[in-house]
Scaffold this active site. Structure first.
Site, PDB file in Angstrom:
ATOM      1  N   ARG A  63      15.909   6.558   1.083  1.00 40.49           N
ATOM      2  CA  ARG A  63      14.823   5.916   1.823  1.00 40.49           C
ATOM      3  C   ARG A  63      15.135   4.475   2.200  1.00 40.49           C
ATOM      4  O   ARG A  63      14.587   3.953   3.166  1.00 40.49           O
ATOM      5  CB  ARG A  63      13.528   5.954   1.001  1.00 40.49           C
ATOM      6  CG  ARG A  63      12.954   7.364   0.888  1.00 40.49           C
ATOM      7  CD  ARG A  63      11.533   7.285   0.360  1.00 40.49           C
ATOM      8  NE  ARG A  63      10.979   8.605   0.084  1.00 40.49           N
ATOM      9  CZ  ARG A  63       9.803   8.791  -0.478  1.00 40.49           C
ATOM     10  NH1 ARG A  63       9.071   7.759  -0.836  1.00 40.49           N
ATOM     11  NH2 ARG A  63       9.347  10.008  -0.699  1.00 40.49           N
TER      12      ARG A  63
ATOM     13  N   ASP B 165      -5.044   0.980  -1.173  1.00 37.17           N
ATOM     14  CA  ASP B 165      -3.684   1.483  -1.358  1.00 37.17           C
ATOM     15  C   ASP B 165      -2.730   0.286  -1.336  1.00 37.17           C
ATOM     16  O   ASP B 165      -3.138  -0.818  -0.972  1.00 37.17           O
ATOM     17  CB  ASP B 165      -3.319   2.485  -0.241  1.00 37.17           C
ATOM     18  CG  ASP B 165      -2.262   3.485  -0.688  1.00 37.17           C
ATOM     19  OD1 ASP B 165      -2.602   4.634  -0.988  1.00 37.17           O
ATOM     20  OD2 ASP B 165      -1.063   3.096  -0.761  1.00 37.17           O
TER      21      ASP B 165
HETATM   22  C1  LIG Z   1       0.221  10.963  -3.192  1.00 40.63           C
HETATM   23  S1  LIG Z   1      -0.832   9.729  -2.560  1.00 40.63           S
HETATM   24  C2  LIG Z   1      -2.423  10.343  -3.087  1.00 40.63           C
HETATM   25  C3  LIG Z   1      -3.447  10.319  -1.988  1.00 40.63           C
HETATM   26  C4  LIG Z   1      -4.794  10.958  -2.351  1.00 40.63           C
HETATM   27  N1  LIG Z   1      -5.452  10.230  -3.409  1.00 40.63           N
HETATM   28  C5  LIG Z   1      -4.599  12.404  -2.732  1.00 40.63           C
HETATM   29  O1  LIG Z   1      -4.893  12.801  -3.858  1.00 40.63           O
HETATM   30  O2  LIG Z   1      -4.178  13.177  -1.869  1.00 40.63           O
HETATM   31  C6  LIG Z   1      -0.544   8.400  -3.729  1.00 40.63           C
HETATM   32  C7  LIG Z   1      -0.911   7.027  -3.159  1.00 40.63           C
HETATM   33  O3  LIG Z   1      -0.937   6.074  -4.224  1.00 40.63           O
HETATM   34  C8  LIG Z   1      -0.485   4.833  -3.708  1.00 40.63           C
HETATM   35  N2  LIG Z   1      -0.064   3.969  -4.823  1.00 40.63           N
HETATM   36  C9  LIG Z   1       1.011   4.101  -5.624  1.00 40.63           C
HETATM   37  N3  LIG Z   1       1.087   3.092  -6.490  1.00 40.63           N
HETATM   38  C10 LIG Z   1       0.024   2.283  -6.238  1.00 40.63           C
HETATM   39  C11 LIG Z   1      -0.443   1.052  -6.796  1.00 40.63           C
HETATM   40  N4  LIG Z   1       0.205   0.418  -7.777  1.00 40.63           N
HETATM   41  N5  LIG Z   1      -1.572   0.512  -6.289  1.00 40.63           N
HETATM   42  C12 LIG Z   1      -2.226   1.125  -5.280  1.00 40.63           C
HETATM   43  N6  LIG Z   1      -1.843   2.278  -4.705  1.00 40.63           N
HETATM   44  C13 LIG Z   1      -0.727   2.853  -5.178  1.00 40.63           C
HETATM   45  C14 LIG Z   1       0.648   5.230  -2.775  1.00 40.63           C
HETATM   46  O4  LIG Z   1       0.924   4.237  -1.822  1.00 40.63           O
HETATM   47  C15 LIG Z   1       0.114   6.536  -2.162  1.00 40.63           C
HETATM   48  O5  LIG Z   1      -0.484   6.323  -0.899  1.00 40.63           O
END
Ligand SMILES: C[S@@+](CC[C@H](N)C(=O)[O-])C[C@H]1O[C@@H](n2cnc3c(N)ncnc32)[C@H](O)[C@@H]1O
Length: 272
Positions: free
Chosen positions: A34, A143
């Site tokens: 990536r 996010d």
């Molecule tokens: C797989 S997605 C989940 C989206 C949705 N909640 C779902 O269940 O489909 C995980 C998200 O968590 C965010 N994320 C990861 N670490 C984070 C952090 N420290 N603070 C805020 N968001 C975070 C990522 O950017 C990503 O968009």
């Protein structure tokens, strides 16, 4: 692809885990795959110089670019649908009956490209109907990925992405765009969701506690201590009787939190 040395891999993994909670210790290929194109584009011949730059400057826009690449933003409408059913059939009726101030305080933490908070917004509109305007129903959706948040704010999805929405949602809550392949969430639903950047490693200091927190499929990338610390902060930021929904593959391991387990991956803070 640019190779990453053991030392640089450890430095980057440590930096990301310490600051953003995401554990990339087993993701060497993902990191190289990536980040290499971005490094080449920026003129770096190796990871050492890039990581030196990132760690010493912590320049916001460079960190944003890095997080855009290292976060996994996979999501889709109606994911883990039984949580939405429970929200609609049990949580909303309960809150609406009890919240005298007509304020519903909902947080979609790790909202990615917006499908989760928009669905919650639509379910609130369905439930409240013509009373929707009489309530403060604004959903906080946060996010760390700026790319994901920018997609979320637009609220534009392909027709195929809407295939699992309940009957009538497509016509009531989306408008077709002129390109005839995409649909946009209608203004009333979009304006009900407030998108913000928020790092879940930071102290939770919002104006008021939450009635419901959705943090699904986010903590799967965190280690046990980080996850337990976050769940403790979620607990403290929730009203008595409020809810926490986490992803189906996750569970709450904090032994000391008095959350009641109400269904798979869903918890309630006791009323007193
Ligand atoms: C797989 S997605 C989940 C989206 C949705 N909640 C779902 O269940 O489909 C995980 C998200 O968590 C965010 N994320 C990861 N670490 C984070 C952090 N420290 N603070 C805020 N968001 C975070 C990522 O950017 C990503 O968009």
């Amino acid at each position: 692809m640019i190779d990453i040395s053991n030392r640089d891999f450890t430095r980057l993994v440590t930096f990301i885990k310490h600051n953003y909670g995401i554990n990339l210790a087993n993701k060497r290929q993902l990191i190289m795959g990536r980040l290499s194109p971005m490094l080449s584009r920026l003129g770096y011949a190796n990871f050492t110089d890039y990581i030196d730059y990132i760690i010493t400057t912590e320049h916001k826009s460079d960190i944003d670019q890095l997080l855009n690449r290292l976060t996994t933003n996979y999501t889709f409408f109606m994911r883990e649908v039984n949580h939405f059913d429970y929200f609609k059939d049990t949580v909303l009726p309960q809150l609406v009956a009890n919240k005298k101030d007509r304020t519903l305080s909902i947080w979609s933490a790790g909202c990615s490209s917006g499908q989760e908070p928009y669905t919650l917004s639509m379910l609130m509109k369905e439930y409240l109907g013509s009373d929707f305007d009489k309530w403060d129903t604004r959903i906080l959706a946060t996010d760390i990925s700026m790319n994901a948040l920018s997609l979320a704010a637009k609220g534009i999805y392909s027709e195929d992405a809407l295939k699992d929405m309940p009957n009538g949602f497509k016509s009531r809550y989306f408008r077709p765009l002129t390109n005839k392949t995409d649909y946009q969430v209608i203004n009333e639903i979009r304006e009900n969701v407030i998108f913000r950047t928020f790092n879940l490693m930071d102290p939770i200091r919002f104006k008021r506690p939450f009635d419901v927190i959705f943090c699904r499929n986010v903590m799967i990338y965190f280690d046990k201590d980080t996850k337990e610390d976050l769940c403790r902060r979620f607990y403290n930021a929730t009203y008595p009787g409020g809810y926490l929904f986490i992803g189906h593959s996750e569970n709450l391991t904090n032994k000391d939190l008095p959350y009641e387990h109400i269904m798979p991956s869903a918890y309630r803070k006791p009323l007193r």
